[in-house]
Scaffold this motif. Structure first.
Motif, short mmCIF file in Angstrom:
data_model
loop_
_atom_site.label_atom_id
_atom_site.label_comp_id
_atom_site.label_asym_id
_atom_site.label_seq_id
_atom_site.Cartn_x
_atom_site.Cartn_y
_atom_site.Cartn_z
N LYS A 3 3.90 -10.91 -9.04
CA LYS A 3 3.22 -11.66 -7.98
C LYS A 3 3.92 -11.32 -6.67
O LYS A 3 5.15 -11.28 -6.59
CB LYS A 3 3.31 -13.16 -8.24
CG LYS A 3 2.67 -13.61 -9.52
CD LYS A 3 1.24 -13.95 -9.28
CE LYS A 3 0.68 -14.61 -10.53
NZ LYS A 3 -0.68 -14.98 -10.39
N TYR A 4 3.12 -11.04 -5.64
CA TYR A 4 3.66 -10.61 -4.36
C TYR A 4 3.42 -11.66 -3.29
O TYR A 4 2.44 -12.40 -3.33
CB TYR A 4 3.01 -9.30 -3.91
CG TYR A 4 3.48 -8.10 -4.69
CD1 TYR A 4 4.54 -7.33 -4.24
CD2 TYR A 4 2.87 -7.75 -5.88
CE1 TYR A 4 4.98 -6.23 -4.96
CE2 TYR A 4 3.30 -6.66 -6.61
CZ TYR A 4 4.36 -5.90 -6.14
OH TYR A 4 4.79 -4.82 -6.85
N TYR A 5 4.35 -11.67 -2.34
CA TYR A 5 4.17 -12.46 -1.12
C TYR A 5 3.83 -11.46 -0.03
O TYR A 5 4.37 -10.35 0.03
CB TYR A 5 5.45 -13.23 -0.78
CG TYR A 5 5.70 -14.37 -1.73
CD1 TYR A 5 5.18 -15.63 -1.48
CD2 TYR A 5 6.42 -14.17 -2.90
CE1 TYR A 5 5.39 -16.67 -2.37
CE2 TYR A 5 6.63 -15.20 -3.80
CZ TYR A 5 6.11 -16.45 -3.53
OH TYR A 5 6.31 -17.48 -4.40
N PRO A 15 2.13 -16.83 -3.81
CA PRO A 15 2.14 -15.55 -4.52
C PRO A 15 0.71 -15.07 -4.83
O PRO A 15 -0.18 -15.86 -5.10
CB PRO A 15 2.91 -15.86 -5.80
CG PRO A 15 2.69 -17.32 -6.04
CD PRO A 15 2.56 -17.95 -4.67
N VAL A 18 -1.84 -8.36 -7.60
CA VAL A 18 -2.06 -7.09 -6.92
C VAL A 18 -3.50 -6.96 -6.43
O VAL A 18 -3.75 -6.51 -5.31
CB VAL A 18 -1.70 -5.91 -7.86
CG1 VAL A 18 -2.10 -4.59 -7.26
CG2 VAL A 18 -0.21 -5.91 -8.16
N LEU A 21 -4.26 -8.67 -2.98
CA LEU A 21 -3.52 -8.30 -1.77
C LEU A 21 -4.40 -7.71 -0.68
O LEU A 21 -4.35 -8.15 0.47
CB LEU A 21 -2.39 -7.33 -2.13
CG LEU A 21 -1.24 -7.96 -2.93
CD1 LEU A 21 -0.30 -6.87 -3.45
CD2 LEU A 21 -0.49 -8.96 -2.08
N VAL A 32 5.64 -6.86 2.38
CA VAL A 32 5.47 -7.56 1.11
C VAL A 32 6.83 -7.78 0.46
O VAL A 32 7.80 -7.09 0.76
CB VAL A 32 4.54 -6.77 0.14
CG1 VAL A 32 3.14 -6.66 0.68
CG2 VAL A 32 5.10 -5.40 -0.18
N TRP A 33 6.85 -8.74 -0.46
CA TRP A 33 8.07 -9.01 -1.21
C TRP A 33 7.67 -9.59 -2.56
O TRP A 33 6.69 -10.31 -2.70
CB TRP A 33 8.96 -10.01 -0.49
CG TRP A 33 10.21 -10.33 -1.25
CD1 TRP A 33 11.38 -9.63 -1.25
CD2 TRP A 33 10.39 -11.42 -2.17
NE1 TRP A 33 12.29 -10.22 -2.10
CE2 TRP A 33 11.70 -11.33 -2.68
CE3 TRP A 33 9.58 -12.45 -2.61
CZ2 TRP A 33 12.22 -12.22 -3.60
CZ3 TRP A 33 10.09 -13.35 -3.54
CH2 TRP A 33 11.40 -13.23 -4.01
N THR A 34 8.45 -9.22 -3.61
CA THR A 34 8.31 -9.81 -4.94
C THR A 34 9.69 -9.92 -5.56
O THR A 34 10.66 -9.31 -5.07
CB THR A 34 7.37 -8.97 -5.83
OG1 THR A 34 7.11 -9.69 -7.04
CG2 THR A 34 7.96 -7.62 -6.15
N TRP A 40 12.09 -7.65 2.19
CA TRP A 40 10.69 -7.35 2.50
C TRP A 40 10.56 -5.87 2.84
O TRP A 40 11.47 -5.29 3.44
CB TRP A 40 10.22 -8.20 3.68
CG TRP A 40 10.05 -9.66 3.34
CD1 TRP A 40 11.05 -10.58 3.18
CD2 TRP A 40 8.83 -10.33 3.09
NE1 TRP A 40 10.52 -11.80 2.84
CE2 TRP A 40 9.15 -11.69 2.80
CE3 TRP A 40 7.50 -9.96 3.09
CZ2 TRP A 40 8.18 -12.64 2.50
CZ3 TRP A 40 6.53 -10.91 2.81
CH2 TRP A 40 6.88 -12.23 2.52
N ALA A 43 4.13 -2.33 2.47
CA ALA A 43 3.40 -2.20 1.21
C ALA A 43 3.24 -0.74 0.79
O ALA A 43 3.29 -0.43 -0.40
CB ALA A 43 2.03 -2.86 1.33
N VAL A 46 6.10 0.58 -1.43
CA VAL A 46 6.34 -0.04 -2.74
C VAL A 46 5.58 0.77 -3.79
O VAL A 46 4.35 0.86 -3.74
CB VAL A 46 5.88 -1.51 -2.75
CG1 VAL A 46 6.08 -2.13 -4.11
CG2 VAL A 46 6.63 -2.30 -1.67
#
Length: 190
Positions: A3-5, A15, A18, A21, A32-34, A40, A43, A46
């Motif tokens: 789950k991403y922020y 959260p 994918v 997003l 983004v962050w997970t 952070w 995107a 990543v």
């Protein structure tokens, strides 16, 4: 699945899965962050998210086609793959005018996945069916009713196919008219 922020306009969203997003406004440069990430990051950097941008990273000269009011990929999701567009055109090419296929290919490749799926499952009228209806029921306007030309269908019905002349001419023209009607239908989405 992670789950991403997502940071959009300075606000943290999440959260998110994918597949949520991009509809939430993520771009390659969005932060983004997970769990498991030290901080952070954009995107596009990543690895788990990089595939989301591969399909939509092709340059779009000038955005949506001016000939159509179409949806640009990225606004509603990832772009449609080239293979899907080619498969659609290969299996449906007899339904559309040949001179418009290249333009359609370009416009379809800019669509998002959801709009493309709507187009792929539309009920297109068959030029062969229209020809058969024209040959065997053209005097009564069956061919024109089939393709949605209700006014012309009524005209043929009331005049007996223009005393047979209009019905005879339509035998040669109905397939092209059917393709044009299908193109009008699809062009609303392109």
């Amino acid at each position: 699945m992670a789950k991403y922020y997502l940071s959009v306009n300075g606000q943290q969203i999440g959260p998110l899965d994918v597949n949520q997003l991009i509809p939430s406004g993520m771009t390659e440069k969005s932060m983004v962050w997970t769990d498991g990430m030290p901080s952070w990051a954009p995107a596009g950097s990543v690895p788990e998210l990089a595939h989301l941008f591969a399909a939509s990273s092709m340059p779009h000269a000038g955005g949506p086609s001016p000939a159509f009011g179409g949806h640009q990929a990225g606004a509603f999701g990832p772009a449609v793959s080239k293979q899907k567009v080619e498969l659609f055109l290969m299996t449906h090419k007899e339904y559309f005018p040949a001179d418009k296929l290249l333009m359609m290919e370009q416009a379809l490749s800019r669509l998002d996945e959801n709009t493309f799926n709507d187009i792929a499952y539309m009920g297109y009228k068959s030029p062969i069916t229209a020809l058969l209806l024209s040959a065997f029921g053209g005097i009564l306007g069956f061919d024109r009713f089939y393709i949605g030309d209700t006014g012309m269908g009524v005209g043929k019905l009331l005049t007996g196919g223009g005393c047979g002349i209009w019905a005879l001419i339509d035998i040669f023209m109905i397939q092209d008219a059917t393709r044009e009607k299908n193109f009008e239908l699809i062009s609303r989405y392109l």
